[in-house]
Design a protein around this motif. Sequence first.
Motif, PDB file in Angstrom:
ATOM      1  N   VAL A  38      55.977  37.632 -38.784  1.00 26.10           N
ATOM      2  CA  VAL A  38      56.576  38.346 -37.652  1.00 26.10           C
ATOM      3  C   VAL A  38      55.438  38.727 -36.710  1.00 26.10           C
ATOM      4  CG1 VAL A  38      56.592  40.497 -39.017  1.00 26.10           C
ATOM      5  CG2 VAL A  38      57.967  40.317 -36.913  1.00 26.10           C
ATOM      6  N   PHE A  39      55.498  38.221 -35.478  1.00 28.70           N
ATOM      7  CA  PHE A  39      54.488  38.530 -34.466  1.00 28.70           C
ATOM      8  C   PHE A  39      54.803  39.894 -33.855  1.00 28.70           C
ATOM      9  CE2 PHE A  39      54.618  33.807 -34.382  1.00 28.70           C
ATOM     10  CZ  PHE A  39      53.298  33.556 -34.712  1.00 28.70           C
ATOM     11  N   PHE A  57      58.181  39.093 -45.094  1.00 26.89           N
ATOM     12  CA  PHE A  57      57.474  38.503 -43.963  1.00 26.89           C
ATOM     13  C   PHE A  57      56.091  39.149 -43.849  1.00 26.89           C
ATOM     14  CE2 PHE A  57      61.625  37.047 -43.193  1.00 26.89           C
ATOM     15  CZ  PHE A  57      61.561  35.993 -42.284  1.00 26.89           C
ATOM     16  N   ILE A  58      55.182  38.452 -43.189  1.00 22.34           N
ATOM     17  CA  ILE A  58      53.817  38.944 -43.001  1.00 22.34           C
ATOM     18  C   ILE A  58      53.622  39.325 -41.538  1.00 22.34           C
ATOM     19  CG2 ILE A  58      51.367  38.390 -43.140  1.00 22.34           C
ATOM     20  CD1 ILE A  58      52.026  36.374 -45.309  1.00 22.34           C
ATOM     21  N   ILE A  59      53.085  40.497 -41.292  1.00 20.53           N
ATOM     22  CA  ILE A  59      52.814  40.946 -39.922  1.00 20.53           C
ATOM     23  C   ILE A  59      51.584  40.222 -39.370  1.00 20.53           C
ATOM     24  CG2 ILE A  59      52.012  42.894 -38.540  1.00 20.53           C
ATOM     25  CD1 ILE A  59      53.748  44.716 -40.211  1.00 20.53           C
ATOM     26  N   VAL A  60      51.736  39.650 -38.181  1.00 21.54           N
ATOM     27  CA  VAL A  60      50.625  38.994 -37.480  1.00 21.54           C
ATOM     28  C   VAL A  60      50.497  39.627 -36.095  1.00 21.54           C
ATOM     29  CG1 VAL A  60      49.757  36.851 -36.480  1.00 21.54           C
ATOM     30  CG2 VAL A  60      50.902  36.817 -38.709  1.00 21.54           C
ATOM     31  N   PRO A  61      49.377  40.273 -35.774  1.00 23.62           N
ATOM     32  CA  PRO A  61      49.183  40.824 -34.423  1.00 23.62           C
ATOM     33  C   PRO A  61      49.158  39.699 -33.394  1.00 23.62           C
ATOM     34  CG  PRO A  61      47.519  41.628 -35.965  1.00 23.62           C
ATOM     35  CD  PRO A  61      48.207  40.495 -36.636  1.00 23.62           C
ATOM     36  N   TYR A  62      49.771  39.950 -32.238  1.00 26.39           N
ATOM     37  CA  TYR A  62      49.831  38.896 -31.233  1.00 26.39           C
ATOM     38  C   TYR A  62      49.941  39.526 -29.847  1.00 26.39           C
ATOM     39  CZ  TYR A  62      50.406  33.934 -30.186  1.00 26.39           C
ATOM     40  OH  TYR A  62      50.203  32.645 -29.771  1.00 26.39           O
ATOM     41  N   THR A 122      59.230  41.506 -30.824  1.00 23.48           N
ATOM     42  CA  THR A 122      58.735  40.719 -31.956  1.00 23.48           C
ATOM     43  C   THR A 122      59.281  39.303 -31.841  1.00 23.48           C
ATOM     44  OG1 THR A 122      60.612  41.216 -33.405  1.00 23.48           O
ATOM     45  CG2 THR A 122      58.751  42.752 -33.444  1.00 23.48           C
ATOM     46  N   VAL A 123      58.580  38.375 -32.477  1.00 24.18           N
ATOM     47  CA  VAL A 123      59.019  36.980 -32.514  1.00 24.18           C
ATOM     48  C   VAL A 123      58.889  36.475 -33.944  1.00 24.18           C
ATOM     49  CG1 VAL A 123      58.420  34.621 -31.817  1.00 24.18           C
ATOM     50  CG2 VAL A 123      58.561  36.424 -30.103  1.00 24.18           C
ATOM     51  N   THR A 124      59.911  35.734 -34.386  1.00 29.39           N
ATOM     52  CA  THR A 124      59.916  35.126 -35.719  1.00 29.39           C
ATOM     53  C   THR A 124      60.395  33.687 -35.595  1.00 29.39           C
ATOM     54  OG1 THR A 124      62.185  35.878 -36.089  1.00 29.39           O
ATOM     55  CG2 THR A 124      60.410  37.313 -36.885  1.00 29.39           C
ATOM     56  N   TYR A 125      60.274  32.934 -36.676  1.00 28.15           N
ATOM     57  CA  TYR A 125      60.717  31.540 -36.668  1.00 28.15           C
ATOM     58  C   TYR A 125      62.146  31.421 -37.196  1.00 28.15           C
ATOM     59  CZ  TYR A 125      55.670  30.582 -36.365  1.00 28.15           C
ATOM     60  OH  TYR A 125      54.350  30.556 -35.989  1.00 28.15           O
ATOM     61  N   PHE A 126      62.878  30.449 -36.608  1.00 28.64           N
ATOM     62  CA  PHE A 126      64.160  30.086 -37.210  1.00 28.64           C
ATOM     63  C   PHE A 126      63.962  28.788 -37.989  1.00 28.64           C
ATOM     64  CE2 PHE A 126      64.427  27.717 -33.144  1.00 28.64           C
ATOM     65  CZ  PHE A 126      64.881  26.485 -33.570  1.00 28.64           C
ATOM     66  N   PRO A 127      64.768  28.494 -39.012  1.00 27.89           N
ATOM     67  CA  PRO A 127      65.985  29.213 -39.404  1.00 27.89           C
ATOM     68  C   PRO A 127      65.770  30.412 -40.318  1.00 27.89           C
ATOM     69  CG  PRO A 127      65.746  27.254 -40.751  1.00 27.89           C
ATOM     70  CD  PRO A 127      64.610  27.219 -39.766  1.00 27.89           C
ATOM     71  N   GLU A 128      64.518  30.762 -40.625  1.00 27.53           N
ATOM     72  CA  GLU A 128      64.279  31.829 -41.593  1.00 27.53           C
ATOM     73  C   GLU A 128      64.916  33.154 -41.195  1.00 27.53           C
ATOM     74  OE1 GLU A 128      61.231  28.771 -42.526  1.00 27.53           O
ATOM     75  OE2 GLU A 128      62.102  29.588 -40.692  1.00 27.53           O
ATOM     76  N   THR A 129      65.015  33.429 -39.884  1.00 29.90           N
ATOM     77  CA  THR A 129      65.595  34.711 -39.466  1.00 29.90           C
ATOM     78  C   THR A 129      66.959  34.558 -38.791  1.00 29.90           C
ATOM     79  OG1 THR A 129      64.207  34.612 -37.468  1.00 29.90           O
ATOM     80  CG2 THR A 129      63.428  35.978 -39.300  1.00 29.90           C
ATOM     81  N   ASN A 130      67.565  33.371 -38.877  1.00 29.28           N
ATOM     82  CA  ASN A 130      68.932  33.241 -38.369  1.00 29.28           C
ATOM     83  C   ASN A 130      69.890  34.183 -39.088  1.00 29.28           C
ATOM     84  OD1 ASN A 130      68.092  31.275 -36.627  1.00 29.28           O
ATOM     85  ND2 ASN A 130      69.266  29.616 -37.532  1.00 29.28           N
ATOM     86  N   VAL A 131      69.543  34.564 -40.317  1.00 32.00           N
ATOM     87  CA  VAL A 131      70.381  35.483 -41.088  1.00 32.00           C
ATOM     88  C   VAL A 131      70.555  36.817 -40.359  1.00 32.00           C
ATOM     89  CG1 VAL A 131      68.443  36.426 -42.415  1.00 32.00           C
ATOM     90  CG2 VAL A 131      70.741  36.437 -43.400  1.00 32.00           C
ATOM     91  N   LEU A 132      69.623  37.160 -39.462  1.00 34.11           N
ATOM     92  CA  LEU A 132      69.669  38.439 -38.745  1.00 34.11           C
ATOM     93  C   LEU A 132      70.479  38.368 -37.457  1.00 34.11           C
ATOM     94  CD1 LEU A 132      65.896  39.438 -39.113  1.00 34.11           C
ATOM     95  CD2 LEU A 132      67.816  40.220 -40.508  1.00 34.11           C
ATOM     96  N   VAL A 133      70.871  37.171 -37.048  1.00 31.29           N
ATOM     97  CA  VAL A 133      71.608  36.996 -35.790  1.00 31.29           C
ATOM     98  C   VAL A 133      73.094  37.157 -36.085  1.00 31.29           C
ATOM     99  CG1 VAL A 133      72.033  35.509 -33.801  1.00 31.29           C
ATOM    100  CG2 VAL A 133      69.826  35.390 -35.011  1.00 31.29           C
ATOM    101  N   GLY A 134      73.649  38.320 -35.778  1.00 27.20           N
ATOM    102  CA  GLY A 134      75.049  38.598 -36.088  1.00 27.20           C
ATOM    103  C   GLY A 134      75.997  37.624 -35.413  1.00 27.20           C
ATOM    104  N   ILE A 135      77.086  37.301 -36.077  1.00 28.52           N
ATOM    105  CA  ILE A 135      78.041  36.324 -35.568  1.00 28.52           C
ATOM    106  C   ILE A 135      78.657  36.766 -34.241  1.00 28.52           C
ATOM    107  CG2 ILE A 135      80.037  37.272 -36.807  1.00 28.52           C
ATOM    108  CD1 ILE A 135      79.232  33.511 -36.333  1.00 28.52           C
ATOM    109  N   ASN A 136      78.676  38.068 -33.982  1.00 31.96           N
ATOM    110  CA  ASN A 136      79.249  38.574 -32.724  1.00 31.96           C
ATOM    111  C   ASN A 136      78.191  38.863 -31.670  1.00 31.96           C
ATOM    112  OD1 ASN A 136      82.033  38.598 -33.567  1.00 31.96           O
ATOM    113  ND2 ASN A 136      81.532  40.366 -34.860  1.00 31.96           N
ATOM    114  N   ASN A 137      76.941  38.597 -31.977  1.00 38.53           N
ATOM    115  CA  ASN A 137      75.864  38.761 -30.995  1.00 38.53           C
ATOM    116  C   ASN A 137      75.782  37.476 -30.177  1.00 38.53           C
ATOM    117  OD1 ASN A 137      73.565  39.350 -29.526  1.00 38.53           O
ATOM    118  ND2 ASN A 137      72.160  39.129 -31.261  1.00 38.53           N
ATOM    119  N   VAL A 138      76.571  37.434 -29.093  1.00 40.01           N
ATOM    120  CA  VAL A 138      76.710  36.194 -28.339  1.00 40.01           C
ATOM    121  C   VAL A 138      76.439  36.421 -26.853  1.00 40.01           C
ATOM    122  CG1 VAL A 138      78.366  35.178 -29.951  1.00 40.01           C
ATOM    123  CG2 VAL A 138      79.205  36.561 -28.034  1.00 40.01           C
TER     124      VAL A 138
END
Length: 778
Positions: free
Chosen positions: A687-688, A721-726, A733-749
């Motif tokens: 996680v940046f 996840f590992i914290i990376v300063p950026y 913050t920025v993370t990679y998908f699909p690893e964090t797609n689990v956090l994207v709620g189905i109604n967050n559109v």
Amino acid sequence: MENDKKEPAAENPYKLLDLKLTPVKTWAAGIPAVMAAFGDLIEEKTLLRGTKALFKMNQAGGFDCPSCAWPDPDDERSPLGEYCENGAKALAEEATTKRVTADFFKENSVYDLAKLDDFTIGKMGRLTEPVYLPPGASHYQPISWDDAFSKIASHLNALEVPDEAAFYTSGRTSNEASFLYQLFAKEYGTNNMPDCSNMCHETSGTALRPTIGIGKGTVKLEDFYDTDVVVIVGQNPGTNAPRMMSALEKCKKNGGKIIAINPLPEAGLMGFRNPQEVSGVLGNGGKLADLYLPVKINGDMALLKAIELILLEFERKSPGAVFDHDFIAEKTVGYDAFIGQFESYNLEHLAKESGVSAALIYNAAQMLAFKKRIIICWGMGITQQPNGVDMIKEMLNILLLKGSIGKPGAGVCPVRGHSNVQGNRTMMIDEKPTDAQLDRLRDFYGFNPPRKHGYDVVRAIKAMHEGKVKVLFCMGGNFLSATPDTTYTANALRKLNLTVSVSTKLNRSHLVHGKESIILPTLSRSDIDMVNGVHQFITTENSMGVVQSSKGMLKPVSDKLINETQIVCRMAMATLGDKSVVDWKRYANNYDAVRDDIEKCIPGFENYNERVRRKEGFYLPNLARDGKFITKDFGDKAPFTLTGLPENNLDDGEYMMATTRTHDQFNTTIYGLDDRYRGIKNERRVVFMNQNDIDRAGFKAGDKVDLFNYDDGVERIAPLFIIVPYQIPEKNTVTYFPETNVLVGINNVVKESNMPASKYVKIRIKKHDPRIYERIKK
């Protein structure tokens, strides 16, 4: 600890590798890109076979790259190769000599395969024959093509209504297969055609159609070579469309300027070392962005309005020198109301909301003020924001003020992702077909297509949960890993009676499935496609509306592979039988026959077979490119749009997260475990964060943390996840998908387009707790 569940894992294993941090790059491409490209060919044990194919990729008479949709030059093409690093990696995985056979599935259970990470799963090799997973079985087993189609047909014909089936499409599907696929779905009786556009550029089309009359970009590649300013918003060309950097390099050499707007200072925005030029090999290459604006996540709207406010000040000081009043009077409506809104805006407030200093915003406005040839490009950093439709309309407002659309060197350029995603939509892969499109099919084929709108991706997932969809057929792609709210989506897939995947390689969607599952292996773009002794070619449409031919040249890895066109035709014949009014056998035997009938059903494809055989292909009609705006509500005028400022409030302890891809990745395909431009080696679970945020929260670089989202009152967890300063705006913050797609709620559109808002996810970050896995199981 791995995902330890009774059912196959829906996500990558919850384990860390061995993160190494390297210096963040300030330029992209160069010799490292060449070495990485050929390194993948060696890894896939296909150096000679793959290298031979590389020199045919994106060349006239060759095959279209299966990766991004950036266009090829209309005139000369580089004899050294018209491909980028990621295109070469995609080709390596097509040309690989590794094979996934029936014996492989006999030796490996679905459950055991699902415990592997996506990178390992994708590197198994090419699928070689159809396989079937019976109800309750642990292993896929061989099935003949005839039996596979018979089983699919029995499921489809057993449904109470056709709308209990959904037909998904990935962007790599050819024009011919796409046309037949939607034709089959409509003759079967449904418009349930979710596709990858629903997750990448649906927002672009939703914004562009009512304002300029077409849901596509308006520029050609040559416009980049002769323009004054290119504005790149929410896009990282160094990774997502590397060949775009060659066009930007030409822009710079011809005197053009580049403004980059993005939360991260991406290497592909900052500099470019062209590996085909001496300066790119031996020298320092060239600088790209003349101005970089480090906007906050979803601060783009405030930034755009701030630029407009300053442009208005310039215009009042120099009337007629900044705004094109002739264009505004002749081509637009709503100018007075649009200008009136700025009485209530304050530059200091807009700058604060954007995260960009007023001085930098002033510099951007100054670069635009007295120029007319302006191109604005954007990617999913815009389209996956909840107000993405409005932000695209706001970018259009700037171009309308300047008269910078519908003329050489000026216009809009949504940078598409997958290679034929734009062609899929042109071929009517659309859950919302128009009456005019349906009327043409009815008049030509003699059946009445369904008029009711179907499900897009998000609505299809919800319908699966509710038992309204019972069969999902996927033409390519990795549905599970591409979609939001991974746990919710996986549970929806498990409720289906049947899932069918047309694929070239193994992916996680084959492992999280319905009660029954079928995998149908198909030819790739680079494979020779022989039908009745004739070497066939397919066609695709690139990001700028050019339709061109694509002809494979590699011997297929198995004689049990068939092409997507025949897959659709044989499924149609098995399902519809004598009820069909379409001559599916004729289409299966000859792609020219498909193109002959496409030209009768879709405007712009006159003399299709003749024109597509030309070296350069042909451009589809684009009235907006010609300066003509034919819109539903405003006739021949383009409207200025009044939009609002979003309220991006975060509670104490909350951060805004955007998902992104690594440089070693294309969509859900993981080529490697490095992200060398951002300085990440051998890890994806990072996680940046801004260093100030790290300090305030009592964290430190390298800390292990868990990420949480609580939309709709549901706890969603992405552990370990590992914290990376950026260099990133605070509270972002920025993370990679699909690893964090689990956090994207189905109604967050995204409003209006109903796309997942994967670039706008509110999260909390807590120190890693090993007990978290027990909560995930529950």
